[in-house]
Design a protein around this motif. Structure first.
Motif, PDB file in Angstrom:
ATOM      1  N   GLU A  18       1.856 -52.135  74.212  1.00  0.00           N
ATOM      2  CA  GLU A  18       2.646 -51.702  73.045  1.00  0.00           C
ATOM      3  C   GLU A  18       3.500 -52.861  72.548  1.00  0.00           C
ATOM      4  OE1 GLU A  18       4.550 -47.877  73.407  1.00  0.00           O
ATOM      5  OE2 GLU A  18       2.966 -47.104  74.268  1.00  0.00           O
ATOM      6  N   VAL A  19       3.897 -53.007  71.457  1.00  0.00           N
ATOM      7  CA  VAL A  19       4.556 -53.998  70.986  1.00  0.00           C
ATOM      8  C   VAL A  19       6.075 -53.254  70.444  1.00  0.00           C
ATOM      9  CG1 VAL A  19       5.125 -55.935  69.136  1.00  0.00           C
ATOM     10  CG2 VAL A  19       2.786 -55.300  70.142  1.00  0.00           C
ATOM     11  N   THR A  20       7.409 -53.936  70.645  1.00  0.00           N
ATOM     12  CA  THR A  20       8.421 -53.586  70.428  1.00  0.00           C
ATOM     13  C   THR A  20       8.787 -53.308  68.815  1.00  0.00           C
ATOM     14  OG1 THR A  20       9.298 -54.287  72.374  1.00  0.00           O
ATOM     15  CG2 THR A  20      11.122 -53.844  70.789  1.00  0.00           C
ATOM     16  N   ASP A  21       9.026 -52.151  68.367  1.00  0.00           N
ATOM     17  CA  ASP A  21       9.556 -52.186  67.027  1.00  0.00           C
ATOM     18  C   ASP A  21      10.659 -52.581  66.718  1.00  0.00           C
ATOM     19  OD1 ASP A  21       9.220 -51.309  64.390  1.00  0.00           O
ATOM     20  OD2 ASP A  21       9.471 -49.210  64.763  1.00  0.00           O
ATOM     21  N   TRP A  22      10.613 -53.952  66.233  1.00  0.00           N
ATOM     22  CA  TRP A  22      12.338 -54.326  66.197  1.00  0.00           C
ATOM     23  C   TRP A  22      12.769 -53.981  64.918  1.00  0.00           C
ATOM     24  CZ3 TRP A  22      14.525 -56.931  69.933  1.00  0.00           C
ATOM     25  CH2 TRP A  22      13.659 -57.532  71.039  1.00  0.00           C
ATOM     26  N   ALA A  23      12.065 -53.734  63.905  1.00  0.00           N
ATOM     27  CA  ALA A  23      12.982 -52.959  62.844  1.00  0.00           C
ATOM     28  C   ALA A  23      13.763 -51.892  63.263  1.00  0.00           C
ATOM     29  CB  ALA A  23      11.960 -52.870  61.829  1.00  0.00           C
ATOM     30  N   ALA A  24      13.080 -50.848  63.920  1.00  0.00           N
ATOM     31  CA  ALA A  24      13.670 -49.540  64.327  1.00  0.00           C
ATOM     32  C   ALA A  24      14.878 -49.918  65.279  1.00  0.00           C
ATOM     33  CB  ALA A  24      12.662 -48.699  65.060  1.00  0.00           C
ATOM     34  N   ARG A  25      14.487 -50.753  66.336  1.00  0.00           N
ATOM     35  CA  ARG A  25      15.672 -51.195  67.294  1.00  0.00           C
ATOM     36  C   ARG A  25      16.950 -51.805  66.566  1.00  0.00           C
ATOM     37  NH1 ARG A  25      14.316 -53.730  72.854  1.00  0.00           N
ATOM     38  NH2 ARG A  25      13.333 -51.674  73.175  1.00  0.00           N
ATOM     39  N   ILE A  26      16.582 -52.792  65.590  1.00  0.00           N
ATOM     40  CA  ILE A  26      17.902 -53.166  64.988  1.00  0.00           C
ATOM     41  C   ILE A  26      18.509 -52.260  64.095  1.00  0.00           C
ATOM     42  CG2 ILE A  26      18.266 -55.029  62.929  1.00  0.00           C
ATOM     43  CD1 ILE A  26      16.153 -56.883  64.197  1.00  0.00           C
ATOM     44  N   GLY A  27      17.775 -51.457  63.326  1.00  0.00           N
ATOM     45  CA  GLY A  27      18.201 -50.066  62.690  1.00  0.00           C
ATOM     46  C   GLY A  27      19.175 -49.318  63.453  1.00  0.00           C
ATOM     47  N   TRP A  28      18.903 -49.220  64.807  1.00  0.00           N
ATOM     48  CA  TRP A  28      19.700 -48.470  65.553  1.00  0.00           C
ATOM     49  C   TRP A  28      20.948 -49.166  66.179  1.00  0.00           C
ATOM     50  CZ3 TRP A  28      19.927 -43.321  66.485  1.00  0.00           C
ATOM     51  CH2 TRP A  28      18.828 -42.606  66.398  1.00  0.00           C
ATOM     52  N   VAL A  29      20.763 -50.421  66.226  1.00  0.00           N
ATOM     53  CA  VAL A  29      21.971 -50.945  66.808  1.00  0.00           C
ATOM     54  C   VAL A  29      23.235 -51.112  65.798  1.00  0.00           C
ATOM     55  CG1 VAL A  29      22.583 -53.548  67.519  1.00  0.00           C
ATOM     56  CG2 VAL A  29      20.636 -52.523  68.747  1.00  0.00           C
ATOM     57  N   VAL A  30      22.185 -51.503  64.432  1.00  0.00           N
ATOM     58  CA  VAL A  30      23.289 -51.691  63.316  1.00  0.00           C
ATOM     59  C   VAL A  30      24.048 -50.302  62.867  1.00  0.00           C
ATOM     60  CG1 VAL A  30      23.345 -51.945  60.879  1.00  0.00           C
ATOM     61  CG2 VAL A  30      22.214 -53.627  62.317  1.00  0.00           C
ATOM     62  N   GLY A  31      23.311 -49.278  62.963  1.00  0.00           N
ATOM     63  CA  GLY A  31      23.835 -47.842  62.844  1.00  0.00           C
ATOM     64  C   GLY A  31      24.831 -47.492  63.806  1.00  0.00           C
ATOM     65  N   LEU A  32      24.570 -47.729  65.031  1.00  0.00           N
ATOM     66  CA  LEU A  32      25.486 -47.604  66.095  1.00  0.00           C
ATOM     67  C   LEU A  32      26.846 -48.409  65.972  1.00  0.00           C
ATOM     68  CD1 LEU A  32      26.452 -46.015  68.926  1.00  0.00           C
ATOM     69  CD2 LEU A  32      25.310 -47.834  69.967  1.00  0.00           C
ATOM     70  N   GLY A  33      26.790 -49.674  65.643  1.00  0.00           N
ATOM     71  CA  GLY A  33      27.857 -50.641  65.240  1.00  0.00           C
ATOM     72  C   GLY A  33      28.815 -49.999  64.162  1.00  0.00           C
ATOM     73  N   LEU A  34      28.017 -49.621  62.985  1.00  0.00           N
ATOM     74  CA  LEU A  34      28.652 -48.921  62.038  1.00  0.00           C
ATOM     75  C   LEU A  34      29.330 -47.550  62.194  1.00  0.00           C
ATOM     76  CD1 LEU A  34      26.225 -49.293  58.978  1.00  0.00           C
ATOM     77  CD2 LEU A  34      28.228 -50.585  59.370  1.00  0.00           C
TER      78      LEU A  34
END
Length: 149
Positions: A18-34
């Protein structure tokens, strides 16, 4: 002689790792930061609103030129001022909500609080119902003495 067949079978599987879904991970990090930024902004706005509600408090008196002999002096950390009988109702008007180091001096005229980096203030004796020190302050336990007036 070792058998090479099991290794070939592992390499020939139809699915890859399995390959990491970077778009989803970055979206969660940005959402949590906001979300964290929003919570801090709301806390700041609440602090400013509390200061607006308490803006009708009178100006703090200044220390007299000759306060008299020093009865007690101590240094420590100023954590805040509260209304009498309501330990959780912090006063933020006139810079009283700013935590800082403090030098307290008790004289016959009252208590002089000198705070580097924050507004100094003076509590006249007639306004001070009592004074002393205790090892516990409201809603927390302190290993050092806490001063109240």
């Amino acid at each position: 002689m070792t058998s090479v067949a099991p290794v070939i079978l592992l390499a020939a599987e139809k699915e890859s790792a399995e390959v990491t879904d970077w778009a989803a991970r970055i979206g969660w990090v940005v959402g949590l930061g906001l979300f964290v930024a929003l919570v801090y902004w709301l806390m700041r706005e609440g602090w400013k609103w509390r200061g607006t509600l308490q803006s009708d408090l009178p100006e703090l008196p200044s220390a007299p030129d000759d306060p008299g002999p020093v009865k007690l002096g101590m240094s420590g950390r100023y954590h805040g001022s509260t209304t009498a009988g309501q330990w959780l109702d912090r006063i933020v008007a006139h810079g009283l909500g700013t935590r800082s180091r403090a030098e307290l001096t008790l004289t016959d005229a009252g208590v002089d609080v000198v705070r580097p980096g924050a507004h100094d203030f003076f509590i006249p004796s007639p306004r001070c119902a009592g004074h002393g020190s205790t090892r516990a302050s409201p809603a927390r336990s302190s290993p050092r003495a806490a001063c109240w007036c």
